[in-house]
Motif scaffolding. Sequence first.
Motif, PDB file in Angstrom:
ATOM      1  N   TYR A  33      48.288  37.048  46.008  1.00  0.00           N
ATOM      2  CA  TYR A  33      47.296  36.415  45.135  1.00  0.00           C
ATOM      3  C   TYR A  33      45.904  36.906  45.520  1.00  0.00           C
ATOM      4  O   TYR A  33      45.689  37.415  46.630  1.00  0.00           O
ATOM      5  CB  TYR A  33      47.372  34.879  45.203  1.00  0.00           C
ATOM      6  N   HIS A  34      44.973  36.733  44.597  1.00  0.00           N
ATOM      7  CA  HIS A  34      43.591  37.158  44.834  1.00  0.00           C
ATOM      8  C   HIS A  34      42.654  36.076  44.303  1.00  0.00           C
ATOM      9  O   HIS A  34      42.866  35.555  43.209  1.00  0.00           O
ATOM     10  CB  HIS A  34      43.304  38.484  44.137  1.00  0.00           C
ATOM     11  N   VAL A  35      41.635  35.750  45.084  1.00  0.00           N
ATOM     12  CA  VAL A  35      40.685  34.696  44.713  1.00  0.00           C
ATOM     13  C   VAL A  35      39.297  35.301  44.560  1.00  0.00           C
ATOM     14  O   VAL A  35      38.834  36.021  45.450  1.00  0.00           O
ATOM     15  CB  VAL A  35      40.650  33.560  45.758  1.00  0.00           C
ATOM     16  N   ARG A  36      38.665  35.018  43.431  1.00  0.00           N
ATOM     17  CA  ARG A  36      37.247  35.323  43.248  1.00  0.00           C
ATOM     18  C   ARG A  36      36.509  34.011  43.049  1.00  0.00           C
ATOM     19  O   ARG A  36      37.005  33.107  42.373  1.00  0.00           O
ATOM     20  CB  ARG A  36      37.021  36.224  42.026  1.00  0.00           C
TER      21      ARG A  36
ATOM     22  N   GLN B  50      38.363  31.883  40.339  1.00  0.00           N
ATOM     23  CA  GLN B  50      39.343  32.636  39.557  1.00  0.00           C
ATOM     24  C   GLN B  50      40.475  33.033  40.506  1.00  0.00           C
ATOM     25  O   GLN B  50      40.249  33.674  41.520  1.00  0.00           O
ATOM     26  CB  GLN B  50      38.676  33.880  38.962  1.00  0.00           C
ATOM     27  N   VAL B  51      41.701  32.616  40.173  1.00  0.00           N
ATOM     28  CA  VAL B  51      42.866  32.904  41.013  1.00  0.00           C
ATOM     29  C   VAL B  51      43.829  33.791  40.229  1.00  0.00           C
ATOM     30  O   VAL B  51      44.264  33.428  39.128  1.00  0.00           O
ATOM     31  CB  VAL B  51      43.590  31.608  41.445  1.00  0.00           C
TER      32      VAL B  51
ATOM     33  N   VAL C  98      45.389  33.070  36.551  1.00  0.00           N
ATOM     34  CA  VAL C  98      46.022  34.129  35.773  1.00  0.00           C
ATOM     35  C   VAL C  98      47.253  34.592  36.541  1.00  0.00           C
ATOM     36  O   VAL C  98      47.150  34.951  37.719  1.00  0.00           O
ATOM     37  CB  VAL C  98      45.064  35.320  35.549  1.00  0.00           C
ATOM     38  N   MET C  99      48.400  34.542  35.876  1.00  0.00           N
ATOM     39  CA  MET C  99      49.642  34.988  36.505  1.00  0.00           C
ATOM     40  C   MET C  99      50.043  36.326  35.915  1.00  0.00           C
ATOM     41  O   MET C  99      50.027  36.519  34.700  1.00  0.00           O
ATOM     42  CB  MET C  99      50.738  33.942  36.297  1.00  0.00           C
TER      43      MET C  99
ATOM     44  N   VAL D  75      44.347  42.524  38.222  1.00  0.00           N
ATOM     45  CA  VAL D  75      43.295  41.912  39.056  1.00  0.00           C
ATOM     46  C   VAL D  75      42.036  42.752  38.982  1.00  0.00           C
ATOM     47  O   VAL D  75      40.921  42.231  38.836  1.00  0.00           O
ATOM     48  CB  VAL D  75      43.779  41.781  40.521  1.00  0.00           C
ATOM     49  N   ASP D  76      42.196  44.073  39.054  1.00  0.00           N
ATOM     50  CA  ASP D  76      41.036  44.974  38.998  1.00  0.00           C
ATOM     51  C   ASP D  76      40.441  45.059  37.603  1.00  0.00           C
ATOM     52  O   ASP D  76      39.252  45.277  37.433  1.00  0.00           O
ATOM     53  CB  ASP D  76      41.441  46.366  39.476  1.00  0.00           C
ATOM     54  N   ARG D  77      41.276  44.883  36.585  1.00  0.00           N
ATOM     55  CA  ARG D  77      40.791  44.999  35.220  1.00  0.00           C
ATOM     56  C   ARG D  77      39.950  43.797  34.772  1.00  0.00           C
ATOM     57  O   ARG D  77      39.347  43.830  33.707  1.00  0.00           O
ATOM     58  CB  ARG D  77      41.980  45.162  34.260  1.00  0.00           C
TER      59      ARG D  77
END
Length: 319
Positions: free
Chosen positions: A249-252, A263-264, A304-305, A312-314
């Motif tokens: 997962y990535h968190v902003r 944003q997860v 967002v799954m 994630v980069d987009r």
Amino acid sequence: MSAQSCDKRSTAHAIDRQALRRTTWGISAIALLGRFFALKTRSEAIFLDGLFSGIHLAISLLSLYIARLIQRPSDQNYPFGYAMFEPFLNMGKGIAIILVALFALFSAVMALLDGGRAIEADIALWYALIAAAGCLIMAMMQWRFAKESGSPILELDFKNWLIDGVISGAVALAFGLILLLKNTPWQPFIPYADPVLVLLLVLVVLPLPLQTVVKNGAQMMGKAPESEQSARVEEIVADALEAVPHQSYHVRQTNMGRLLYVQVYLCVSLSQEENYGAGEVDEVRSLIYTPLNAEFPFLAMDLVMTCDPICVDRAVMPA
């Protein structure tokens, strides 16, 4: 959104309005007092003090409007809401104070080059004592309100009152010293006291608005929150996802005034994806949102799954 979170927001907004109305009346009295005594004593230091109060008043009136504005829901013109107006206002406050301080700095230097400035220190001392007491009392009250509401607007308002109080206190100290120097060998230096005092006040005051501009400017540019808050958000998200099957997962996250936007991105494998319908995704969203919202009542969150990490980069401007 939980009922408790709604109550926290409603209470915070009510505190904002009450505190800002109190500021408007208080700073109006101080500004009028400063204007009267500046004309009476011909003191540039009192004029500067009154000018700060005048700016404080104008900003307080604008803050009342912004405090109501940021409560509005998103609409067609502002699809992400009005939260960005808060750091914009706070940065504007800082810039206004910096400009006034630089103007005062220039005026003080010119006065020193012209041989100083004669003032009526005995009258000025009374103004400074009254203004310092009033400003420091208001600062303590606004500090309490800021702690209760968690409002950056009130936090900055507290700092403005504190600056005003410190300035007035320094002015009182200097004018008291001027009275003591009368009829002494130091009397020829008395005309230089007022511009020197202004120079010292500017040096003391400038760091606070500079910090305000940097902090709120960073928010407007989307900088991540302070490390302590960022670490706490990451910790809450990690705990919430501990029992949720996923690959990564990535968190902003960023702040917009008091609003925390998180944003997860949850990356799952193709085999895991089969277990996630809309209802299951909503359950995961609630697992993350609920503990975050309990600690950060002014929260906006996206989950967002995806099965493809490239998504994630987009979500941001490509490098």
